[in-house]
Scaffold this motif. Structure first.
Motif, PDB file in Angstrom:
ATOM      1  N   ASP A 122       0.833  -1.205   0.000  1.00 48.02           N
ATOM      2  CA  ASP A 122       0.000   0.000   0.000  1.00 48.02           C
ATOM      3  C   ASP A 122       0.860   1.244   0.000  1.00 48.02           C
ATOM      4  OD1 ASP A 122      -1.993  -1.743   0.278  1.00 48.02           O
ATOM      5  OD2 ASP A 122      -2.275  -1.448   2.438  1.00 48.02           O
ATOM      6  N   LYS A 123       1.978   1.137   0.668  1.00 48.61           N
ATOM      7  CA  LYS A 123       2.866   2.295   0.735  1.00 48.61           C
ATOM      8  C   LYS A 123       4.053   2.040  -0.175  1.00 48.61           C
ATOM      9  CE  LYS A 123       1.709   4.650   4.831  1.00 48.61           C
ATOM     10  NZ  LYS A 123       1.441   5.934   4.852  1.00 48.61           N
ATOM     11  N   PRO A 124       3.922   2.366  -1.449  1.00 45.61           N
ATOM     12  CA  PRO A 124       4.990   2.003  -2.382  1.00 45.61           C
ATOM     13  C   PRO A 124       6.280   2.773  -2.121  1.00 45.61           C
ATOM     14  CG  PRO A 124       3.340   3.383  -3.450  1.00 45.61           C
ATOM     15  CD  PRO A 124       2.850   3.115  -2.079  1.00 45.61           C
ATOM     16  N   ARG A 125       7.384   2.136  -2.467  1.00 43.39           N
ATOM     17  CA  ARG A 125       8.673   2.801  -2.349  1.00 43.39           C
ATOM     18  C   ARG A 125       8.846   3.684  -3.566  1.00 43.39           C
ATOM     19  NH1 ARG A 125      12.793   1.334   0.663  1.00 43.39           N
ATOM     20  NH2 ARG A 125      13.556   3.300  -0.137  1.00 43.39           N
ATOM     21  N   LEU A 126       8.958   4.972  -3.340  1.00 44.07           N
ATOM     22  CA  LEU A 126       9.204   5.888  -4.457  1.00 44.07           C
ATOM     23  C   LEU A 126      10.649   6.364  -4.359  1.00 44.07           C
ATOM     24  CD1 LEU A 126       5.899   7.950  -4.321  1.00 44.07           C
ATOM     25  CD2 LEU A 126       6.355   5.868  -5.579  1.00 44.07           C
ATOM     26  N   ILE A 127      10.975   7.328  -5.221  1.00 47.02           N
ATOM     27  CA  ILE A 127      12.332   7.875  -5.188  1.00 47.02           C
ATOM     28  C   ILE A 127      12.555   8.588  -3.853  1.00 47.02           C
ATOM     29  CG2 ILE A 127      13.761   9.661  -6.230  1.00 47.02           C
ATOM     30  CD1 ILE A 127      12.220   8.936  -8.884  1.00 47.02           C
ATOM     31  N   ASP A 128      13.674   8.273  -3.190  1.00 44.35           N
ATOM     32  CA  ASP A 128      13.952   8.873  -1.876  1.00 44.35           C
ATOM     33  C   ASP A 128      14.928  10.034  -1.962  1.00 44.35           C
ATOM     34  OD1 ASP A 128      12.636   6.764  -0.431  1.00 44.35           O
ATOM     35  OD2 ASP A 128      14.376   5.522  -0.884  1.00 44.35           O
ATOM     36  N   GLY A 129      15.640  10.091  -3.076  1.00 42.26           N
ATOM     37  CA  GLY A 129      16.660  11.133  -3.170  1.00 42.26           C
ATOM     38  C   GLY A 129      17.200  11.217  -4.580  1.00 42.26           C
ATOM     39  N   ILE A 130      17.962  12.268  -4.815  1.00 42.38           N
ATOM     40  CA  ILE A 130      18.415  12.536  -6.176  1.00 42.38           C
ATOM     41  C   ILE A 130      19.935  12.679  -6.213  1.00 42.38           C
ATOM     42  CG2 ILE A 130      18.342  14.321  -7.992  1.00 42.38           C
ATOM     43  CD1 ILE A 130      15.434  14.852  -6.835  1.00 42.38           C
ATOM     44  N   VAL A 131      20.533  12.124  -7.256  1.00 42.49           N
ATOM     45  CA  VAL A 131      21.945  12.401  -7.526  1.00 42.49           C
ATOM     46  C   VAL A 131      21.952  13.257  -8.789  1.00 42.49           C
ATOM     47  CG1 VAL A 131      24.210  11.423  -8.014  1.00 42.49           C
ATOM     48  CG2 VAL A 131      22.580  10.141  -6.618  1.00 42.49           C
ATOM     49  N   LEU A 132      22.424  14.467  -8.665  1.00 46.85           N
ATOM     50  CA  LEU A 132      22.410  15.398  -9.793  1.00 46.85           C
ATOM     51  C   LEU A 132      23.802  15.390 -10.420  1.00 46.85           C
ATOM     52  CD1 LEU A 132      20.591  17.499 -11.172  1.00 46.85           C
ATOM     53  CD2 LEU A 132      21.491  19.194  -9.597  1.00 46.85           C
ATOM     54  N   THR A 133      23.918  14.862 -11.633  1.00 50.67           N
ATOM     55  CA  THR A 133      25.251  14.674 -12.215  1.00 50.67           C
ATOM     56  C   THR A 133      25.583  15.738 -13.261  1.00 50.67           C
ATOM     57  OG1 THR A 133      24.433  13.312 -14.014  1.00 50.67           O
ATOM     58  CG2 THR A 133      24.967  12.178 -11.968  1.00 50.67           C
ATOM     59  N   LYS A 134      26.847  15.750 -13.653  1.00 42.86           N
ATOM     60  CA  LYS A 134      27.356  16.649 -14.707  1.00 42.86           C
ATOM     61  C   LYS A 134      27.109  18.122 -14.367  1.00 42.86           C
ATOM     62  CE  LYS A 134      26.562  12.836 -17.828  1.00 42.86           C
ATOM     63  NZ  LYS A 134      26.218  12.291 -19.103  1.00 42.86           N
ATOM     64  N   PHE A 135      27.157  18.418 -13.086  1.00 42.64           N
ATOM     65  CA  PHE A 135      26.948  19.790 -12.626  1.00 42.64           C
ATOM     66  C   PHE A 135      28.070  20.701 -13.101  1.00 42.64           C
ATOM     67  CE2 PHE A 135      25.836  22.969  -9.316  1.00 42.64           C
ATOM     68  CZ  PHE A 135      24.456  22.918  -9.445  1.00 42.64           C
ATOM     69  N   ASP A 136      29.204  20.093 -13.448  1.00 41.93           N
ATOM     70  CA  ASP A 136      30.351  20.873 -13.919  1.00 41.93           C
ATOM     71  C   ASP A 136      30.147  21.371 -15.348  1.00 41.93           C
ATOM     72  OD1 ASP A 136      30.355  18.009 -14.232  1.00 41.93           O
ATOM     73  OD2 ASP A 136      32.288  18.185 -15.249  1.00 41.93           O
ATOM     74  N   THR A 137      29.102  20.903 -16.024  1.00 35.92           N
ATOM     75  CA  THR A 137      28.982  21.241 -17.446  1.00 35.92           C
ATOM     76  C   THR A 137      27.920  22.298 -17.739  1.00 35.92           C
ATOM     77  OG1 THR A 137      27.320  19.538 -17.812  1.00 35.92           O
ATOM     78  CG2 THR A 137      29.605  18.864 -18.076  1.00 35.92           C
ATOM     79  N   ILE A 138      27.302  22.863 -16.697  1.00 38.84           N
ATOM     80  CA  ILE A 138      26.113  23.676 -16.974  1.00 38.84           C
ATOM     81  C   ILE A 138      26.272  25.158 -16.681  1.00 38.84           C
ATOM     82  CG2 ILE A 138      24.359  21.875 -16.767  1.00 38.84           C
ATOM     83  CD1 ILE A 138      24.097  23.030 -13.791  1.00 38.84           C
ATOM     84  N   ASP A 139      27.424  25.587 -16.259  1.00 39.91           N
ATOM     85  CA  ASP A 139      27.633  26.996 -15.921  1.00 39.91           C
ATOM     86  C   ASP A 139      26.598  27.424 -14.872  1.00 39.91           C
ATOM     87  OD1 ASP A 139      28.925  29.355 -16.031  1.00 39.91           O
ATOM     88  OD2 ASP A 139      27.754  30.171 -17.697  1.00 39.91           O
TER      89      ASP A 139
END
Ligand SMILES: Nc1nc2c(ncn2[C@@H]2O[C@H](COP(=O)(O)OP(=O)(O)O)[C@@H](O)[C@H]2O)c(=O)[nH]1
Ligand SMILES: [Mg+2]
Length: 570
Positions: free
Chosen positions: A509-526
């Motif tokens: 009933d209580k599904p496991r959803l996304i708990d957190g985020i890894v944000l990658t390639k942050f060096d490429t976006i200015d």
């Protein structure tokens, strides 16, 4: 039919509440959930919220800093609720103006808001009007509010007032509430007098208070100085001034009105500024949908608020938006992996993290970086190679495992390799391999299991089902979504569909959803850091790690203030 109605201050003091007959359940839970997940998280663009079987509608009164919340069963379609909540708000404000104007928590606490009778009357009226309405018969023109409105606004225009258009649109609710009585009685009722007084006051102000400014303007120094402060702000103010001019103000007065705060903010005042802010956010790579929702939420939060002196609409909106952004990025939940790993270790079980996301975003690379970070912190890691799909995926992880072991040789760790790879080659069922790996880690007393998964597009139903199964079967401690900082509008679709798939295919009933985020390639976006906002806004989950390059050391945590700084930078 209503379950409850409550009025509380933004400071958290409940001023008055009503509980429907026969309703036994406390409404504290739903209201707290509303505050936590909507009002505090800057999602108030939409004025309704669903909590279990209840539908909650709410209204913010920004002038008196009040929140009005009504709750009713989801299955009911109560068409009158929106208008009813407006009516209650107006009535309550009018009745307790004196107490509310003093603000201060103590005044509120000491005041007695005996609102039952008024409330019951309003509720009866609302219910009856919705019943009586039935199939709508057309009103004649004379019966309609519009006919009276026209007459009224004509009178106002004659008096050289603000102009019907603006007067009509702003304070729409107040006008309506005082329209009927005003047409009946020759003497204007209290509210009307107030409405009128306001206008007169503005004009009066222009001859007394604002005269000062006109004088300083005459000297040529004051007004020029104000404009020189911030060219962008003055530009926004001039927007406002155009409209005010149309309403009949003289040129310089109109402009000063836009610059100097002395009135409550209306949607129209904010619109030009919000449009600019929305475009600005989109240019910084915030998903368009999210940028719009955020701006709507800011508008809701500010509408009716009285600006301080010498603040411009632009700076007020900008400040509110900035606060909202910081609020969104601030983690609502403690994610302390090191502490959680220690706790799992004390229970003699491995801490399991699953990585998921679309193809090529950096799942395996960042998994390796996180292994390195864990090893540096004294833990042992088992990598489960559950990307059994992409050629070379297993070898890529083996290379990382060798490198990490050479950086931390077994002889420094009691002869035991700090990181091992659990793999079964290609083409096998990923959920099964993960399960075996977790069992192996438990036997071999590994502290952490990192489960790498195959990249998958959010639209690929069979692969999404497989991922949902992997997560449902293995119940990892943490499900991390790996996403590129380069992503724009696509972020919304990816996250919504990943979460949806996890919910749809979950067995509990209580599904496991996304708990957190890894944000990658942050060096490429200015400075186009908008993806951080989009991702946290959609999931409501924190960015746990930020990948900033391709070496093991390129792993950071998110600095919310710096991200907001980059977002607001012109
Ligand atoms: N510049 C940069 N490149 C990265 C980062 N993370 C991953 N990459 C690169 O992105 C590419 C795909 O990475 P990979 O881990 O194989 O993605 P996967 O398919 O999601 O497992 C590789 O060339 C990585 O070096 C990062 O934080 N910054
Ligand atoms: Mg990979």
């Amino acid at each position: 039919m209503l379950d409850f109605f409550t009025i509380f201050s933004k400071g958290g003091i409940v001023l008055w509440c009503f509980q429907g007959a026969g309703v036994t359940e406390s409404f504290t839970g739903p209201v707290n959930a509303l505050i936590r997940s909507v009002i505090l998280q800057e999602r108030s663009g939409n004025n309704s919220y669903t909590h279990d079987a209840l539908n909650l509608k709410y209204k913010l009164d920004n002038e008196f800093e009040l929140v009005f919340v009504v709750g009713f069963q989801k299955i009911l379609t109560l068409t009158y609720v929106d208008k009813f909540i407006d009516d209650v708000q107006l009535h309550f404000r009018d009745r307790y103006k004196n107490e509310l104007e003093q603000k201060g928590a103590l005044t509120l606490l000491n005041s007695n808001f005996a609102f039952e009778d008024d409330f019951n009357m309003l509720l009866r009226e609302a219910e009856e009007s919705s019943k009586a309405r039935g199939p709508n018969s057309m009103r004649s023109f004379n019966e309609s509010l519009k006919s009276q409105k026209t007459v009224k606004s004509m009178i106002e225009t004659k008096g050289g007032d603000k102009g019907k258009e603006q007067g009509g649109k702003k304070n729409k609710n107040y006008t309506q509430s005082c329209l009927l009585p005003s047409s009946k009685s020759p003497k204007p009722p209290k509210e009307k007098q107030k409405g009128k007084e306001k206008r007169v006051w503005t004009l009066g102000g222009s001859s007394t208070k604002e005269l000062d400014y006109s004088e300083s303007n005459g000297n040529g120094a004051h007004a020029a100085g104000d404009q020189g402060l911030d060219t962008q702000q003055s530009k926004y103010s001039l927007h406002g001034c155009t409209r005010l001019n149309a309403g009949g103000f003289g040129g310089m007065f109109g402009m000063l009105k836009g610059l100097v705060g002395s009135k409550s903010l209306s949607q129209e005042d904010m619109e030009p500024v919000l449009d600019k802010m929305r475009d600005h956010l989109i240019a910084k790579n915030v998903a368009a949908e999210i940028a719009s929702q955020l701006c709507d939420s800011v508008a809701k939060k500010l509408e009716g608020k009285v600006m301080g002196t010498f603040t411009t609409v632009a700076s007020t909106v900008k400040g509110a938006l900035q606060d909202s952004l910081v609020q969104i990025l601030q983690p609502k939940r403690r994610v302390d992996i090191l502490r959680d790993v220690l706790e799992a270790r004390s229970q003699r079980r491995p801490f399991v993290i699953t990585f998921c996301g679309v193809n090529g975003v950096g799942k395996s690379t960042n998994l390796a970086k996180i292994s390195f970070w864990l090893i540096e912190n004294g833990f042992t890691v088992l990598i489960a190679a559950c990307d059994t799909f992409r050629a070379g995926a297993v070898e890529q992880l083996r290379t990382h495992q060798r490198r990490l072991n050479s950086l931390h040789p077994p002889q420094d760790h009691g002869g035991r390799p700090v990181v091992q790879l659990y793999e079964k080659g290609y083409g096998k069922d990923a959920a099964g391999i993960a399960m075996e790996a977790i069992a192996y880690a438990r036997n071999q007393a590994f502290d952490v299991v990192l489960v790498d998964t195959a990249g998958r597009m959010q639209d690929n139903a069979p692969l999404m089902t497989a991922l949902a199964k992997l997560i449902a079967v293995n119940m990892p401690d943490l499900v991390l979504f790996v996403g590129e900082a380069l992503v724009g509008n696509e972020a919304v679709d990816q996250l919504v569909k990943f979460n949806q798939a996890l919910a749809d295919h979950s067995m509990s009933d209580k599904p496991r959803l996304i708990d957190g985020i890894v944000l990658t390639k942050f060096d490429t976006i200015d400075d186009k850091v908008g993806a951080a906002i989009s991702m946290t806004y959609i999931t409501g989950q924190p960015i746990v790690f930020v990948g900033t390059g391709q070496t093991y050391n390129d792993l950071r945590s998110l600095n919310a203030r710096a991200v907001v700084g980059a977002l607001m930078k012109a």
